[in-house]
Enzyme design. Structure first.
Site, PDB file in Angstrom:
ATOM      1  N   LYS A 189      42.584  40.565  34.952  1.00 45.07           N
ATOM      2  CA  LYS A 189      42.806  40.886  36.358  1.00 45.07           C
ATOM      3  C   LYS A 189      44.267  40.648  36.742  1.00 45.07           C
ATOM      4  O   LYS A 189      44.913  39.738  36.219  1.00 45.07           O
ATOM      5  CB  LYS A 189      41.874  39.999  37.197  1.00 45.07           C
ATOM      6  CG  LYS A 189      41.949  40.162  38.704  1.00 45.07           C
ATOM      7  CD  LYS A 189      40.981  39.177  39.361  1.00 45.07           C
ATOM      8  CE  LYS A 189      41.123  39.150  40.871  1.00 45.07           C
ATOM      9  NZ  LYS A 189      40.228  38.142  41.481  1.00 45.07           N
ATOM     10  N   SER A 197      37.612  39.659  45.202  1.00 49.41           N
ATOM     11  CA  SER A 197      38.838  40.315  44.816  1.00 49.41           C
ATOM     12  C   SER A 197      38.836  40.848  43.377  1.00 49.41           C
ATOM     13  O   SER A 197      39.782  41.537  42.978  1.00 49.41           O
ATOM     14  CB  SER A 197      40.006  39.326  44.984  1.00 49.41           C
ATOM     15  OG  SER A 197      39.870  38.212  44.111  1.00 49.41           O
ATOM     16  N   SER A 233      34.930  35.767  44.766  1.00 51.59           N
ATOM     17  CA  SER A 233      35.608  36.925  44.176  1.00 51.59           C
ATOM     18  C   SER A 233      35.090  37.359  42.820  1.00 51.59           C
ATOM     19  O   SER A 233      35.480  38.413  42.328  1.00 51.59           O
ATOM     20  CB  SER A 233      37.110  36.649  44.079  1.00 51.59           C
ATOM     21  OG  SER A 233      37.686  36.636  45.360  1.00 51.59           O
TER      22      SER A 233
END
Length: 488
Positions: free
Chosen positions: A71, A147, A171
């Protein structure tokens, strides 16, 4: 191996084929690259084209040769540029690996690319100005959550079986719910924070991954959860490997269930029904299920999240890279300004709130073995629902997020492990996740119970049609609730 065969396998399944020489790691990587290209055309979930060569990894590791993604907010990989989803981070390249990245490499995961994230990671959708909206593979007009939305979208689409995520308020679990995945947030101190920090977000942010199966989560946790050296928080060691929990016999547990949000907002009836059905399945399994919930103070929960936002703002202000603050999105600018202006007394008040939340959760999880809740209170949000580029104070912004996802953040604040499981679907065919929470250090209990639920209410036959083209993959012909497969 074609795309359909590849997309149907989890990480353990792929590794078994590689070890048995039915397919080579090079062949798996080739198919993964084709899958990534095809999926990203629809989903916009990569920050850049796939890496020209896979990141260095141990081919003999327990997951050697399994395709993987990181990520765009860590864990930093040596030599890989990162932006935190922002136009305002300029020329940032990691000089060394994050400790978790070293463990991913040692496990054998072949890093092929970097996934999208919202700016600063302070959003429950993944729609940065820099990269544009990332789309949910189940419904392209909806968000994959945030996220870790880019990672979730590509795992759900079948492009890779595992992708990194981190979780500071939901997230990992929120994207797992939105995309029909397994999302485990480990205990505070279970996975490493070093060498760049002793802890992240006052211990509220934890690193791990999104998977499609419980066994992948267990195998990966075994591979990366050795005691961190030098970290401020360390979770107790498990009594046995997590993979052994997958076949462990059931024990009678005290399970509390609630669908009442701590924010006071209403919960979508379909979401509530899936959670209630999951409680009935656990009861059918022999567990004692009662309706109960920790008595959190909503104000303390918001202040606990403010503490994490202060930490995020301060961390970015301290980055050893050029930052163009005028190019940050509006909420990020508020976070920077308020973090810089916060006094020691402001931080102390927020720490007091975190302490009260932690003690409330710990006391509740002494009287109960597990807590069952929805993962989020709503179906996956339409794209554009959370305008991060509109001015907002930290508290106003966090209250908006808390209204949408009130069930995950309390356990970031408290540090307890939690897992989202894809146990249901809406009438529209959208995934609905439920969350299980356990006492600190009890990932064993979460994974064991999750494995039993996966067997009783299997979800492997469900998936979006980005790569599979299966008729009915996005269908609405499944009931929204869940029921045990063999309940008769």
């Amino acid at each position: 191996m074609d795309l359909h065969e590849y997309a149907a396998l989890d990480a353990v399944g792929l590794r078994e084929l590689i070890v048995s020489r039915q397919v080579s790691a090079a062949e798996v990587e080739d198919v993964a690259r084709r899958a990534l290209g095809r999926a990203d055309e629809e989903l916009n979930a990569l920050t850049m084209p796939p890496f020209e060569t896979a990141l260095d990894h141990d081919p003999d590791g327990p997951l050697g040769g399994v395709p993987f993604l990181i990520k765009d907010s860590g864990p930093f990989a040596r030599g890989v540029p990162f932006t935190f989803g922002s136009r305002g981070v300029l020329g940032a390249v990691a000089a060394e690996d994050h400790d978790l990245m070293r463990r991913f490499r040692a496990a054998g995961l072949a890093g092929l690319g970097q996934t999208t994230a919202p700016e600063l990671g302070l959003n429950f959708t993944t729609e940065s100005v820099r990269y544009g909206p990332t789309r949910n593979p189940w419904a392209l007009g909806r968000s994959p959550g945030g996220s870790s939305g880019g990672s979730a979208a590509l795992v759900a689409a079948g492009a890779v079986p595992i992708a990194h995520g981190n979780d500071g308020g939901g997230s990992i679990r929120i994207p797992a719910s939105c995309c029909g995945l397994v999302g485990l947030k480990p205990s505070r101190g279970r996975t490493p924070s070093g060498p760049f920090a002793g802890e992240v977000g006052f211990g509220q942010t934890v690193e791990f991954a999104l998977t499609r199966t419980v066994r992948d989560a267990a195998h990966l946790l075994d591979a990366v959860s050795a005691t961190p050296i030098g970290d401020k928080s360390v979770a107790p060691r498990p009594l046995r490997p997590y993979v052994r929990e997958l076949t462990a016999g059931p024990e009678r547990l005290r399970v509390a269930v609630t669908t009442a949000s701590w924010s006071g907002t209403s919960v979508d009836p379909q979401v509530a029904e899936v959670t209630a059905d999951a409680g009935r399945v656990l009861e059918w399994m022999g567990h004692t299920v009662t309706e109960a919930a920790p008595p959190f103070d909503p104000g303390d929960l918001v202040e606990g999240l403010v503490l994490g936002a202060y930490a995020a703002g301060a961390a970015f202000l301290l980055l050893p890279f050029p930052i163009a603050t005028e190019r940050w999105e509006a909420v990020s600018r508020s976070v920077f300004a308020e973090s810089a202006a916060a006094t020691l007394l402001d931080v102390a008040r927020a720490l007091d709130a975190q302490n009260r939340v932690t003690r409330t959760a710990a006391a509740f999880l002494t009287a109960h073995d597990l807590l069952l809740t929805p993962t989020i209170g709503h179906l996956p949000a339409p794209l554009g629902s959370f305008a991060y580029d509109s001015p907002s104070t930290i508290r106003d912004w966090l209250r908006r997020l808390f209204d949408y996802g009130p069930f995950t953040a309390p356990f970031n604040i408290s540090g307890h492990p939690a897992i989202s499981l894809p146990l249901g679907q809406s009438r529209e065919g959208l995934p609905i996740g439920v969350q299980l929470v356990a006492a600190h250090g009890r990932e064993d209990l979460l994974l064991r119970t999750a494995a039993h639920l996966e067997q009783a209410v299997p979800w492997s036959g469900r998936g979006p049609s980005v790569l599979t083209d299966r008729p009915g993959s996005r269908s609405s012909d499944r009931r929204p609730g869940v029921s045990p497969r063999d309940a008769g």
